[in-house]
Scaffold this motif. Structure first.
Motif, PDB file in Angstrom:
ATOM      1  N   LYS A  67      12.205   2.124  -1.781  1.00  0.00           N
ATOM      2  CA  LYS A  67      10.891   1.593  -1.410  1.00  0.00           C
ATOM      3  C   LYS A  67      10.122   1.145  -2.644  1.00  0.00           C
ATOM      4  O   LYS A  67       9.453   0.110  -2.627  1.00  0.00           O
TER       5      LYS A  67
ATOM      6  N   GLU B 143      11.431   0.148  -5.502  1.00  0.00           N
ATOM      7  CA  GLU B 143      12.062  -1.081  -5.992  1.00  0.00           C
ATOM      8  C   GLU B 143      11.663  -2.270  -5.129  1.00  0.00           C
ATOM      9  O   GLU B 143      11.428  -3.363  -5.638  1.00  0.00           O
ATOM     10  N   GLU B 144      11.599  -2.049  -3.806  1.00  0.00           N
ATOM     11  CA  GLU B 144      11.184  -3.134  -2.905  1.00  0.00           C
ATOM     12  C   GLU B 144       9.731  -3.526  -3.177  1.00  0.00           C
ATOM     13  O   GLU B 144       9.393  -4.714  -3.220  1.00  0.00           O
TER      14      GLU B 144
ATOM     15  N   ALA C 177       8.147  -3.156  -6.030  1.00  0.00           N
ATOM     16  CA  ALA C 177       8.129  -3.837  -7.328  1.00  0.00           C
ATOM     17  C   ALA C 177       8.620  -5.275  -7.173  1.00  0.00           C
ATOM     18  O   ALA C 177       8.069  -6.195  -7.793  1.00  0.00           O
ATOM     19  N   ARG C 178       9.664  -5.477  -6.350  1.00  0.00           N
ATOM     20  CA  ARG C 178      10.160  -6.837  -6.120  1.00  0.00           C
ATOM     21  C   ARG C 178       9.103  -7.693  -5.430  1.00  0.00           C
ATOM     22  O   ARG C 178       8.878  -8.851  -5.809  1.00  0.00           O
ATOM     23  N   ARG C 179       8.392  -7.123  -4.449  1.00  0.00           N
ATOM     24  CA  ARG C 179       7.341  -7.874  -3.762  1.00  0.00           C
ATOM     25  C   ARG C 179       6.200  -8.213  -4.713  1.00  0.00           C
ATOM     26  O   ARG C 179       5.643  -9.320  -4.657  1.00  0.00           O
ATOM     27  N   ARG C 180       5.820  -7.246  -5.586  1.00  0.00           N
ATOM     28  CA  ARG C 180       4.772  -7.532  -6.569  1.00  0.00           C
ATOM     29  C   ARG C 180       5.209  -8.639  -7.511  1.00  0.00           C
ATOM     30  O   ARG C 180       4.420  -9.529  -7.861  1.00  0.00           O
ATOM     31  N   ALA C 181       6.482  -8.606  -7.938  1.00  0.00           N
ATOM     32  CA  ALA C 181       6.983  -9.652  -8.835  1.00  0.00           C
ATOM     33  C   ALA C 181       6.952 -11.009  -8.138  1.00  0.00           C
ATOM     34  O   ALA C 181       6.561 -12.021  -8.742  1.00  0.00           O
ATOM     35  N   GLU C 182       7.330 -11.040  -6.862  1.00  0.00           N
ATOM     36  CA  GLU C 182       7.276 -12.299  -6.109  1.00  0.00           C
ATOM     37  C   GLU C 182       5.831 -12.773  -5.968  1.00  0.00           C
ATOM     38  O   GLU C 182       5.545 -13.973  -6.092  1.00  0.00           O
TER      39      GLU C 182
ATOM     40  N   ASN D  87       3.364 -12.117  -8.012  1.00  0.00           N
ATOM     41  CA  ASN D  87       2.940 -12.601  -9.335  1.00  0.00           C
ATOM     42  C   ASN D  87       3.493 -13.989  -9.604  1.00  0.00           C
ATOM     43  O   ASN D  87       2.792 -14.843 -10.163  1.00  0.00           O
ATOM     44  N   GLU D  88       4.753 -14.231  -9.222  1.00  0.00           N
ATOM     45  CA  GLU D  88       5.343 -15.568  -9.398  1.00  0.00           C
ATOM     46  C   GLU D  88       4.578 -16.604  -8.580  1.00  0.00           C
ATOM     47  O   GLU D  88       4.289 -17.705  -9.063  1.00  0.00           O
TER      48      GLU D  88
END
Length: 187
Positions: free
Chosen positions: A160, A162-163, A165-170, A172-173
């Motif tokens: 969860k 990692e998911e 963190a991936r959503r936050r990175a997306e 931010n992009e």
């Protein structure tokens, strides 16, 4: 060839009686193995005299005397470190005293009451020992289950995280892409 402890490796014996023939691609089937201490049997079930080699160990069965020889003198000094030994001995002492005294009070002579006390000690010790070992086994199973559940929860939590963190990175992009777009539009 020999094992690490110097004993010879098991020898193949062939298929069991009544077995079907091996397929054509199998040259030499290995179905049975002779292990250290076992003797081959003839077809009629009687023991055959196995050829002995000078390096082969003696194939006699261990006796009680052999088992008693393995007990060292300092093993008696470490009885208190054996799990469940204390509980077993204390329960056995209590059971033996209770049964022996009860038999004596109800009219048995001293030797007979002492025999009953010794039997009560053995029976009480064995029952308590087995109950304690069973409880330890159940506790070990429950602890393994708890560790498994905790590990699974930690893995889910990590997934969860990692998911997220991936959503936050997306996000931010997307925010960077939105910031790089011009605020005006030419049509």
């Amino acid at each position: 060839m020999a094992n690490d402890d110097g004993r010879p490796l098991p020898q193949p014996r062939g298929p069991p009686p009544g077995a079907t023939a091996p397929p054509e691609h199998v040259d030499k089937p290995q179905v049975y193995e002779i292990f250290h201490g076992s003797k081959p049997e003839d077809r009629d079930g009687s023991l055959a005299s196995a050829p002995t080699s000078p390096e082969a160990p003696n194939n006699k069965r261990p006796t009680i005397a052999d088992g008693l020889k393995t007990i060292k003198s300092d093993d008696w000094l470490k009885v208190h470190q054996i799990p469940c030994a204390r509980q077993g001995f204390l329960t056995g002492i209590g059971a033996g005293a209770l049964i022996g005294a009860g038999r004596y009070l109800f009219g048995a002579r001293v030797p007979k009451a002492a025999n009953w006390a010794a039997g009560g000690f053995l029976l009480g010790s064995i029952i308590q020992w087995e109950f304690c070992q069973y409880s330890r086994t159940q506790e070990r199973v429950a602890m393994a289950r708890a560790v498994e559940i905790i590990d699974r929860k930690q893995a889910e939590k990590k997934a969860k995280a990692e998911e997220a963190a991936r959503r936050r990175a997306e996000a931010n992009e997307k925010a960077k892409e939105a910031a790089q777009k011009s605020w005006y539009k030419f049509w």
